[in-house]
Structure formats: C-alpha cells, structure tokens
Design an enzyme around this catalytic site. Structure first.
Site, short mmCIF file in Angstrom:
data_model
loop_
_atom_site.label_atom_id
_atom_site.label_comp_id
_atom_site.label_asym_id
_atom_site.label_seq_id
_atom_site.Cartn_x
_atom_site.Cartn_y
_atom_site.Cartn_z
N ASN A 11 0.83 -1.74 0.12
CA ASN A 11 0.38 0.30 -0.16
C ASN A 11 1.35 0.93 -0.38
O ASN A 11 0.46 1.81 -0.12
CB ASN A 11 -0.93 -0.01 1.22
CG ASN A 11 -1.82 -1.17 1.18
OD1 ASN A 11 -2.58 -1.29 0.13
ND2 ASN A 11 -1.98 -1.89 1.89
N ASN A 74 10.72 0.06 4.90
CA ASN A 74 9.37 0.06 5.61
C ASN A 74 8.57 -0.79 5.58
O ASN A 74 8.07 -0.81 3.79
CB ASN A 74 8.71 1.57 5.06
CG ASN A 74 7.30 1.68 5.88
OD1 ASN A 74 7.26 0.98 5.94
ND2 ASN A 74 6.94 2.77 5.68
N ALA A 77 2.77 -2.99 5.98
CA ALA A 77 1.45 -4.21 7.45
C ALA A 77 1.79 -5.42 7.75
O ALA A 77 2.14 -6.12 8.60
CB ALA A 77 0.43 -4.31 6.76
N HIS A 80 3.55 -6.12 11.44
CA HIS A 80 3.46 -6.64 12.20
C HIS A 80 3.01 -8.10 11.94
O HIS A 80 2.46 -8.93 12.77
CB HIS A 80 2.03 -5.87 12.57
CG HIS A 80 2.23 -4.50 12.33
ND1 HIS A 80 3.25 -3.63 13.21
CD2 HIS A 80 1.44 -3.53 11.55
CE1 HIS A 80 3.15 -2.73 12.51
NE2 HIS A 80 2.07 -2.56 12.05
N ASP A 87 12.51 -14.13 8.15
CA ASP A 87 13.12 -14.94 7.61
C ASP A 87 13.68 -14.60 6.12
O ASP A 87 15.21 -14.67 6.79
CB ASP A 87 12.76 -16.12 7.50
CG ASP A 87 12.01 -16.63 9.43
OD1 ASP A 87 12.04 -16.75 10.04
OD2 ASP A 87 10.97 -17.69 8.91
N SER A 102 4.60 6.50 10.40
CA SER A 102 3.84 7.20 11.77
C SER A 102 4.46 6.46 12.63
O SER A 102 4.70 5.90 12.91
CB SER A 102 2.37 7.10 11.48
OG SER A 102 2.14 4.85 10.94
N ARG A 111 -0.20 -2.45 15.70
CA ARG A 111 1.19 -1.85 15.49
C ARG A 111 2.09 -2.06 15.84
O ARG A 111 3.21 -1.25 15.82
CB ARG A 111 0.44 -0.80 14.99
CG ARG A 111 -0.33 -0.98 14.19
CD ARG A 111 -0.63 0.77 12.94
NE ARG A 111 -2.17 0.91 12.37
CZ ARG A 111 -2.47 0.66 11.44
NH1 ARG A 111 -1.53 -0.30 11.01
NH2 ARG A 111 -3.74 0.73 11.01
O1 CA2 Z 1 3.74 4.25 9.75
C1 CA2 Z 1 3.62 3.63 8.66
O2 CA2 Z 1 5.17 3.61 7.77
C2 CA2 Z 1 3.69 1.74 8.44
O3 CA2 Z 1 4.29 1.20 8.28
C3 CA2 Z 1 2.49 2.32 7.25
C4 CA2 Z 1 1.79 1.60 7.27
C5 CA2 Z 1 1.25 0.44 8.31
O4 CA2 Z 1 0.43 -0.87 7.82
C6 CA2 Z 1 1.92 0.74 9.44
O5 CA2 Z 1 1.14 -0.01 10.64
C7 CA2 Z 1 2.95 2.04 10.32
C8 CA2 Z 1 0.62 0.78 6.11
C9 CA2 Z 1 1.13 1.64 4.46
C10 CA2 Z 1 -0.36 2.33 4.17
O6 CA2 Z 1 0.70 3.25 3.55
C11 CA2 Z 1 -0.90 4.19 2.61
C12 CA2 Z 1 0.03 5.06 2.64
C13 CA2 Z 1 -0.98 6.13 0.99
C14 CA2 Z 1 -2.63 5.92 2.04
C15 CA2 Z 1 -2.78 4.16 1.60
C16 CA2 Z 1 -1.49 3.63 2.83
#
Ligand code: CA2
Length: 146
Positions: A11, A74, A77, A80, A87, A102, A111
């Site tokens: 994503n 990064n 998701a 988690h 691995d 974030s 998270r």
């Molecule tokens: O804070 C982060 O970088 C995360 O790795 C982002 C993940 C989330 O599942 C982690 O808990 C924290 C989500 C990435 C989704 O990225 C998007 C970007 C723009 C719009 C929607 C989703």
C-alpha cells in the site's frame, strides 16, 4: 560507492493519494527522487515496492547473489505479520534500518509489535518521510564506522 536498497511494503504505492493526514501528500516516486538526490556522499540507491509478500521475499533473497551494503525498509503492514519476510532478512547479512512514517507506538496496539526491530540496527518511527533520510544517514554512519 556504498549501495543501499530501499524496500517499501504493501500500500505504500498509495503514498500521496490517500490518507494524507497520516502519510503526507508526497508520492512514492517523488519521495524516491528526493532520496536519490539527497543521499549521503558516495551512496547509490535502488528502490523496490511490492504488494506481494513472495515477491518481496524473492527480492531480498536476490541479495545473496548480488550483495549490497545496507537496506532501508518500511515493511508497512508486514511489520506486524510477516515471519516470511523476517526470515528472508535474517538469512542475509545486510545491515537494516526499519522505518515507519507514522509513530506506530501511538496507534492501535497491533501496530506496536514488529517482526523486524530486533534484526535492525535502528528503528525510526513518527518522523514522516524524513525518516527515510534519517535512515540513510544512520546507515552511512554505521558503514563508515565498520
Ligand atoms: O507508519 C508506517 O510507515 C507504517 O509502516 C505504514 C503501514 C502500516 O500498516 C504500519 O502499521 C505503519 C501502512 C502503509 C499504508 O500506506 C498508505 C499510504 C497512503 C495511503 C494509504 C496507505
């Protein structure tokens, strides 16, 4: 030249297009271009984003034949959830910096757990996209001191 691979999980191709309140309004292409231009001295960057877990495992495994000096990841998701990607990272001997845009620790409890943090030389969370720059600087200093 130091070679660093920047890996982004599922994503993150949506950066700049959805949820700007959490992830900002810069697209992934814009971020990558900025990082390529502002990378520390004598560092070249390669970029890979995938929404497919197996593809990410294979990209990481490919580093066994074509070793590099560092990884900024990064895992999104997969942070988690993914023992498979953990691995793969554990199977290669490449310094890792884990980045989260974030501050995952002030979000939902699910998270707060990461499959990567204990493998990483550093974890950066909550600094927005600047976190990727901080990660490159961290790798630069780490590799210089080795
Ligand atoms: O804070 C982060 O970088 C995360 O790795 C982002 C993940 C989330 O599942 C982690 O808990 C924290 C989500 C990435 C989704 O990225 C998007 C970007 C723009 C719009 C929607 C989703």
């Amino acid at each position: 030249m130091t070679k660093v691979l920047i890996l982004n999980g599922p994503n993150l191709n949506l950066l700049g297009r959805r949820e700007p309140d959490i992830y900002g309004s810069t697209t992934l292409d814009q971020l990558n271009e900025h990082l390529a231009q502002s990378a520390p001295e004598a560092m070249t960057l390669d970029f890979f984003q995938s929404n497919h877990e197996g593809e990410m495992v294979e990209r990481i495994q490919s580093l066994m034949d074509q070793p590099i000096d560092g990884i900024v990841m990064n895992p999104a998701a997969w942070t988690h959830t993914s023992v498979a990607i953990r691995d793969a990272i554990a199977a290669i001997d490449t310094p890792l910096v884990e980045v989260h845009i974030s501050n995952v620790h002030r979000r939902e409890p699910f998270r707060h757990q990461s499959y990567f943090s204990d493998l990483a030389i550093a974890v950066i969370a909550g600094c927005g996209l600047k976190g990727y720059e901080f990660a490159l600087q961290t790798l630069h200093h780490h590799l210089k001191d080795q």
